[in-house]
Motif scaffolding. Structure first.
Motif, PDB file in Angstrom:
ATOM      1  N   PRO A   1       0.803  -1.234   0.000  1.00 46.71           N
ATOM      2  CA  PRO A   1       0.000   0.000   0.000  1.00 46.71           C
ATOM      3  C   PRO A   1       0.834   1.281   0.000  1.00 46.71           C
TER       4      PRO A   1
ATOM      5  N   TYR B   1      -9.966   9.579  -4.122  1.00 47.19           N
ATOM      6  CA  TYR B   1     -10.013   8.207  -3.607  1.00 47.19           C
ATOM      7  C   TYR B   1     -11.218   7.514  -4.237  1.00 47.19           C
ATOM      8  N   LEU B   2     -10.943   6.430  -4.955  1.00 46.37           N
ATOM      9  CA  LEU B   2     -11.962   5.827  -5.808  1.00 46.37           C
ATOM     10  C   LEU B   2     -12.977   5.005  -5.031  1.00 46.37           C
ATOM     11  N   GLY B   3     -12.550   4.350  -3.980  1.00 46.90           N
ATOM     12  CA  GLY B   3     -13.486   3.658  -3.102  1.00 46.90           C
ATOM     13  C   GLY B   3     -14.319   2.597  -3.787  1.00 46.90           C
ATOM     14  N   GLY B   4     -13.792   1.969  -4.843  1.00 48.11           N
ATOM     15  CA  GLY B   4     -14.537   0.934  -5.537  1.00 48.11           C
ATOM     16  C   GLY B   4     -15.720   1.438  -6.341  1.00 48.11           C
ATOM     17  N   ARG B   5     -15.828   2.745  -6.544  1.00 50.84           N
ATOM     18  CA  ARG B   5     -16.960   3.304  -7.289  1.00 50.84           C
ATOM     19  C   ARG B   5     -16.827   3.065  -8.789  1.00 50.84           C
TER      20      ARG B   5
ATOM     21  N   GLY C   1      -1.367   0.228  -7.185  1.00 58.51           N
ATOM     22  CA  GLY C   1      -2.749   0.591  -6.911  1.00 58.51           C
ATOM     23  C   GLY C   1      -3.060   2.064  -7.011  1.00 58.51           C
ATOM     24  N   LYS C   2      -2.155   2.840  -7.625  1.00 61.27           N
ATOM     25  CA  LYS C   2      -2.357   4.282  -7.743  1.00 61.27           C
ATOM     26  C   LYS C   2      -2.047   4.724  -9.159  1.00 61.27           C
TER      27      LYS C   2
ATOM     28  N   GLY D   1      -8.441  -1.319 -11.333  1.00 60.48           N
ATOM     29  CA  GLY D   1      -8.700  -1.631  -9.928  1.00 60.48           C
ATOM     30  C   GLY D   1      -7.900  -0.813  -8.932  1.00 60.48           C
ATOM     31  N   CYS D   2      -7.479   0.377  -9.325  1.00 59.15           N
ATOM     32  CA  CYS D   2      -6.702   1.220  -8.417  1.00 59.15           C
ATOM     33  C   CYS D   2      -7.586   1.777  -7.303  1.00 59.15           C
ATOM     34  N   THR D   3      -6.952   2.189  -6.234  1.00 55.97           N
ATOM     35  CA  THR D   3      -7.670   2.754  -5.094  1.00 55.97           C
ATOM     36  C   THR D   3      -7.686   4.273  -5.110  1.00 55.97           C
ATOM     37  N   VAL D   4      -6.751   4.882  -5.861  1.00 59.61           N
ATOM     38  CA  VAL D   4      -6.649   6.337  -5.832  1.00 59.61           C
ATOM     39  C   VAL D   4      -6.160   6.857  -7.179  1.00 59.61           C
TER      40      VAL D   4
END
Length: 351
Positions: free
Chosen positions: A20, A148-152, A244-245, A278-281
């Motif tokens: 992370p 922050y994408l939050g799985g949206r 992940g970014k 599938g990134c988180t941010v």
């Protein structure tokens, strides 16, 4: 702790790319971009031999003084609240400092100013913290605007944009602006537009060779995007996709056709890349910490703010000084060079 050989860089890379705290400037491949520096990798292992902490360290030789400067951009990569691992990595850096006769080690981890626990640990290890008010006094920008994408889903994220930004993305779409990832055959156009942007906004532009190295070194983790209006390139960007970014690292826009809003669509397409992978941010990167409408960089903040993310204030830089006299001599030499460069730039402006 362990200082790795080149044969072990694959193990290092696998750890950093999946942690992370990982970031592209801590990748082992970053050494190929910064090819005028040396590079070393330090790791900390648990009792089973598994890597639990890593730190990629750039090494800049200071020949006239006979010393070197060590720098871990956005490092280290570990649980930043694990004092034992941080101390172990610091012991590895100490060994590097002895090997390279370093005067200073600098790190600027991706950690918030509000993280008092990490700051306390770092100061307990005798690091000194530096954080300027505007955020560009440090090597890396200290204030980053992030979504922050939050799985949206794409639909949810698009609906989350401010009304003005949604409208401007749609203006670009309606006017037939096309944004897509391209190959290095478009680098000349990208550099041209970067120079236009640099002249307009008052910053220096890296040479074409730097962007070539970045695209070659990071491979699938980096993209060159170009925006086209009526078949003509009008904007461009280089973004990375790592650990992940997605990070918007370089951006450029021409002085023409700004009314069709190509930059808004370009940001949206890069956000879509983050969602698809599938990134988180999605990290818009640096903005000024002075959020006043009259400030010369407020427009950049206003543009990024339209994508409805959040402003993160990072903790800044942490320095450990090994050789105070050599450090002061180096700082004085750098300050003198910057003063001379400023005089030369003013002289060119008067011609």
């Amino acid at each position: 702790m362990e200082i790795l050989s080149e044969e072990q860089y694959g193990e290092y890379e696998a750890f950093v790319a999946n942690h992370p705290q990982g970031g592209f400037t801590q990748s082992a491949d970053w050494r190929k971009v910064k090819n005028n520096w040396g590079w070393e990798a330090v790791v900390s292992r648990d009792a089973s031999g598994k890597i639990v902490g890593a730190c990629g360290v750039l090494v800049q030789q200071i020949p006239l003084i006979g010393t070197s400067f060590l720098y871990a951009p956005r490092g280290p990569v570990c649980d930043l609240h694990d004092r034992a691992v941080l101390a172990d990595l610091k012991a590895g850096v100490d060994a590097l400092a002895k090997k390279h006769r370093a005067h200073t080690f600098k790190m600027d981890p991706d950690v918030l100013m509000s993280d008092s626990e990490f700051i306390s640990i770092a100061k307990g290890l005798s690091f000194r913290q530096f954080a300027g008010p505007e955020g560009f006094e440090t090597i890396q920008a200290r204030f980053n605007y992030r979504l922050y994408l939050g799985g949206r889903s794409e639909e949810e994220l698009f609906a989350n944009l401010t009304q003005t930004t949604r409208r401007k993305v749609r203006i670009a779409m309606r006017n037939g602006v096309e944004v897509r990832p391209v190959g290095q055959e478009y680098l000349d156009e990208f550099v041209r537009i970067m120079r236009v942007t640099g002249e307009r906004d008052g910053f220096n532009v890296r040479p074409r060779s730097y962007f070539v190295r970045m695209l070659d070194a990071l491979g699938e983790h980096v993209r060159l995007y170009m925006g086209f209006y009526q078949g003509t390139p009008v904007c461009g960007a280089i973004s990375t996709n790592y650990a992940g970014k997605v990070c918007y690292v370089y951006g450029a826009s021409d002085n023409v056709h700004r009314d069709v809003m190509p930059n808004y669509l370009m940001q949206w397409e890069m956000i879509r890349w983050a969602v698809e992978t599938g990134c988180t941010v999605y990290d818009f990167q640096g903005v000024s910490g002075i959020l006043e409408e009259g400030h010369h960089m407020y427009g950049l903040y206003r543009f990024k703010k339209g994508f409805n993310g959040q402003l993160d204030e990072l903790a800044g830089e942490f320095d450990y000084v090994y050789r105070p006299l050599a450090c002061r001599m180096t700082d004085a030499a750098i300050a003198a060079k910057e003063k001379l460069d400023a005089i030369k730039r003013r002289g060119k402006g008067n011609r």
